[in-house]
Design a protein around this motif. Structure first.
Motif, short mmCIF file in Angstrom:
data_model
loop_
_atom_site.label_atom_id
_atom_site.label_comp_id
_atom_site.label_asym_id
_atom_site.label_seq_id
_atom_site.Cartn_x
_atom_site.Cartn_y
_atom_site.Cartn_z
N PHE A 265 0.81 -1.21 0.00
CA PHE A 265 0.00 0.00 0.00
C PHE A 265 0.84 1.27 0.00
CE2 PHE A 265 -2.89 -3.23 1.16
CZ PHE A 265 -4.18 -2.78 1.01
N GLN A 266 2.15 1.11 0.02
CA GLN A 266 3.03 2.24 0.22
C GLN A 266 3.83 2.62 -1.03
OE1 GLN A 266 3.35 4.24 3.01
NE2 GLN A 266 1.49 3.13 3.51
N ARG A 267 4.20 3.89 -1.07
CA ARG A 267 5.24 4.35 -1.98
C ARG A 267 6.33 4.93 -1.08
NH1 ARG A 267 0.93 6.83 -5.30
NH2 ARG A 267 0.45 5.36 -6.95
N ALA A 268 7.54 4.47 -1.27
CA ALA A 268 8.63 4.86 -0.38
C ALA A 268 8.98 6.34 -0.53
CB ALA A 268 9.86 4.01 -0.66
N SER A 269 9.28 6.98 0.60
CA SER A 269 9.71 8.38 0.60
C SER A 269 11.19 8.53 0.32
CB SER A 269 9.38 9.02 1.96
OG SER A 269 8.00 8.99 2.21
N GLY A 270 11.91 7.43 0.37
CA GLY A 270 13.35 7.45 0.13
C GLY A 270 13.90 6.04 0.23
N SER A 271 15.20 5.94 0.28
CA SER A 271 15.82 4.62 0.36
C SER A 271 17.06 4.66 1.25
CB SER A 271 16.20 4.10 -1.03
OG SER A 271 17.22 4.92 -1.60
N ILE A 272 17.36 3.50 1.85
CA ILE A 272 18.54 3.30 2.67
C ILE A 272 19.35 2.17 2.05
CG2 ILE A 272 19.41 2.60 4.94
CD1 ILE A 272 18.07 5.24 5.10
N THR A 273 20.61 2.41 1.76
CA THR A 273 21.49 1.37 1.23
C THR A 273 22.31 0.79 2.38
OG1 THR A 273 21.64 2.49 -0.91
CG2 THR A 273 23.29 0.81 -0.44
N ILE A 274 22.41 -0.54 2.41
CA ILE A 274 23.09 -1.20 3.53
C ILE A 274 24.19 -2.13 3.02
CG2 ILE A 274 21.04 -1.05 4.97
CD1 ILE A 274 20.44 -3.97 4.36
N ASP A 275 25.08 -2.51 3.90
CA ASP A 275 26.19 -3.40 3.52
C ASP A 275 25.74 -4.86 3.55
OD1 ASP A 275 26.27 -4.23 6.19
OD2 ASP A 275 27.85 -2.81 6.71
N ASP A 276 26.63 -5.74 3.13
CA ASP A 276 26.27 -7.16 3.00
C ASP A 276 25.96 -7.80 4.35
OD1 ASP A 276 26.59 -7.01 0.28
OD2 ASP A 276 28.66 -7.75 0.29
N GLY A 277 26.65 -7.37 5.40
CA GLY A 277 26.40 -7.92 6.71
C GLY A 277 25.00 -7.59 7.21
N ALA A 278 24.59 -6.35 7.03
CA ALA A 278 23.24 -5.93 7.45
C ALA A 278 22.18 -6.62 6.60
CB ALA A 278 23.12 -4.42 7.34
N SER A 279 22.47 -6.77 5.30
CA SER A 279 21.54 -7.46 4.40
C SER A 279 21.30 -8.90 4.85
CB SER A 279 22.08 -7.43 2.97
OG SER A 279 21.21 -8.12 2.09
N ASP A 280 22.38 -9.56 5.20
CA ASP A 280 22.27 -10.95 5.68
C ASP A 280 21.48 -11.02 6.98
OD1 ASP A 280 23.32 -13.85 5.46
OD2 ASP A 280 23.87 -13.27 7.50
N ALA A 281 21.71 -10.06 7.85
CA ALA A 281 21.01 -10.05 9.14
C ALA A 281 19.51 -9.87 8.96
CB ALA A 281 21.56 -8.93 10.02
N ILE A 282 19.13 -9.02 8.00
CA ILE A 282 17.71 -8.77 7.76
C ILE A 282 17.04 -9.94 7.05
CG2 ILE A 282 16.12 -7.38 6.36
CD1 ILE A 282 17.88 -4.97 6.97
N LEU A 310 17.86 -1.07 0.41
CA LEU A 310 18.57 -1.61 -0.73
C LEU A 310 19.83 -2.34 -0.27
CD1 LEU A 310 18.47 1.54 -3.07
CD2 LEU A 310 16.64 -0.13 -2.65
N ASN A 311 20.16 -3.45 -0.95
CA ASN A 311 21.43 -4.12 -0.66
C ASN A 311 22.57 -3.41 -1.38
OD1 ASN A 311 21.33 -4.96 -3.34
ND2 ASN A 311 20.68 -7.05 -2.85
N SER A 312 23.77 -3.93 -1.27
CA SER A 312 24.94 -3.27 -1.85
C SER A 312 24.90 -3.21 -3.37
CB SER A 312 26.22 -3.98 -1.40
OG SER A 312 26.20 -5.34 -1.80
N LYS A 313 24.03 -4.03 -3.99
CA LYS A 313 23.87 -4.01 -5.45
C LYS A 313 22.79 -3.04 -5.90
CE LYS A 313 25.19 -8.89 -5.82
NZ LYS A 313 24.74 -10.25 -6.22
N GLY A 314 22.15 -2.38 -4.95
CA GLY A 314 21.09 -1.44 -5.28
C GLY A 314 19.74 -2.09 -5.46
N GLU A 315 19.60 -3.35 -5.04
CA GLU A 315 18.34 -4.08 -5.18
C GLU A 315 17.48 -3.87 -3.92
OE1 GLU A 315 20.21 -7.84 -7.70
OE2 GLU A 315 20.14 -7.89 -5.49
N ALA A 316 16.19 -3.60 -4.11
CA ALA A 316 15.29 -3.43 -2.97
C ALA A 316 15.02 -4.80 -2.34
CB ALA A 316 13.98 -2.78 -3.41
N ILE A 317 15.39 -4.96 -1.09
CA ILE A 317 15.20 -6.24 -0.41
C ILE A 317 14.15 -6.16 0.70
CG2 ILE A 317 17.54 -7.07 -0.90
CD1 ILE A 317 18.25 -6.28 2.01
N ALA A 318 13.83 -4.94 1.14
CA ALA A 318 12.88 -4.78 2.23
C ALA A 318 12.30 -3.37 2.21
CB ALA A 318 13.54 -5.07 3.58
#
Length: 361
Positions: A265-282, A310-318
């Motif tokens: 139901f949402q449209r994002a107001s912005g984005s946060i890019t994270i490193d591989d460790g944070a991506s794995d944790a999420i 976004l992950n380190s590749k710029g892909e939306a993961i969450a």
């Protein structure tokens, strides 16, 4: 089966510009009455307002400007709800009009209010007739838009089944035998690619939006069908389990209401890019997003806004509700919790996005 949402396209409800197919509307209302006798609550998501407005104005072509489309919708909306009331009245049923916008449903309290209104109408025994509020929508009216609106209605009303009835007989296997696929276990990228099997811009857009809608509704735990709305007694046949059109099985592990609201139901107001460790944790360990994993941000947002992760590749993961403003993110990115305790001594929660307010995409 307790509750079903039925989306009806303009091509099913009209014949010619602005001419309501009263025979079909009456047939649909008869089926709705039969469902009510069986104890099944029915919500109708109805297209047709713009077309009826065009008919009233004797326009032969769909207007190209948004203002003219909205004017047609304003004229046609009252005619559309009257058609439904005329069809339901002989069965002792009352139509209740609800006009929604995708933008309005992004706001949490409006989402909750819409849900409460629908529940109350159903408690009164009323048949909700739902349409997008095209006369004031800030977004251009697009073909197939009500497919997604219907899925949103199915989600917020916790429906058991969603029927998308239009001129499309189902999902056709364009890469195989050219036949209708009777059952889809899960909507995969391979299934989504089947919507691109025609050169017609209208048909492509139509099926793409239907698959997007089916993805939302099935993730809500709602069994979904795409079928030919002109087929005789089609609503009852689907309810009775006849193999007709394409059936999309409901997810065995549907998202909760808050997670669905975040994801669809949402449209994002912005984005946060994270490193591989944070991506794995999420993704793998179900953790919250901490400041130490943030590498950059884009957009303008405040605490409580929804952002894409976004992950380190710029892909939306969450996607999730962020606890900090953009200016604060600039100051805390890459810092560990111990460092933040000195910056925010009064805060008990230091996560950038808490797991309870985060959904994987």
């Amino acid at each position: 089966m307790k509750r079903v949402v039925i989306k009806l396209g303009t091509g099913i409800l009209t014949h010619g510009i602005g001419k309501v197919d009263t025979v079909r509307v009456n047939a649909i209302c008869s089926q709705v009455a039969e469902l009510r006798k069986r104890g099944i609550e029915t919500l109708i998501v109805s297209s047709g307002a713009v077309g009826m407005g065009m008919g009233a104005l004797s326009l032969q072509e769909r207007p190209k400007t948004l203002a003219k489309q909205q004017a047609c919708a304003a004229i046609g909306q009252s005619r559309l709800i009257q058609c439904w009331q005329d069809g339901l009245q002989p069965h002792g049923l009352i139509a209740g009009q609800i006009l929604l916008t995708h933008e309005g449903l992004r706001i949490r309290n409006r989402y909750v209010n819409a849900k409460a209104t629908i529940e109350q109408l159903l408690n009164y025994g009323v048949v909700p007739i739902i349409n997008e509020n095209d006369s004031v929508s800030a977004i251009e009216i697009r073909f197939g838009n009500n497919d997604l609106l219907g899925a949103m209605v199915a989600s917020l009303s916790d429906a058991d089944q969603y029927q998308i009835l239009s001129t499309a007989p189902g999902l056709i296997d364009m890469d195989g035998d050219g036949q209708i696929i009777p059952v889809v276990e899960k909507i995969t990228p391979e299934i989504e690619s089947l919507a691109k099997g025609t050169s017609s811009p209208t048909a492509v857009g139509g099926m793409v939006s239907k698959l997007e809608a089916a993805k939302l509704s099935t993730e809500s735990g709602c069994e979904t069908f795409i079928a030919d709305g002109s087929a005789e007694n089609i609503i009852i046949r689907i309810i009775d389990g006849e193999v007709v059109g394409t059936r999309f099985k409901a997810s065995p592990q549907p998202m909760g209401s808050k997670k669905r609201w975040l994801a669809y139901f949402q449209r994002a107001s912005g984005s946060i890019t994270i490193d591989d460790g944070a991506s794995d944790a999420i993704v793998r360990r179900g953790r919250s997003l901490l400041p130490a994993g943030v590498t950059r941000f884009d957009g303008h947002f405040k605490p409580g806004d929804v952002v894409d992760i976004l992950n380190s590749k710029g892909e939306a993961i969450a996607r999730g509700e962020i606890a900090y403003s953009g200016a604060e993110i600039a100051n805390i990115a890459g810092k560990h919790v111990e460092e933040l305790q000195d910056l925010y001594p009064d805060r008990t929660r230091l996560e950038v996005v808490h797991r309870d307010a985060l959904v994987l995409l």
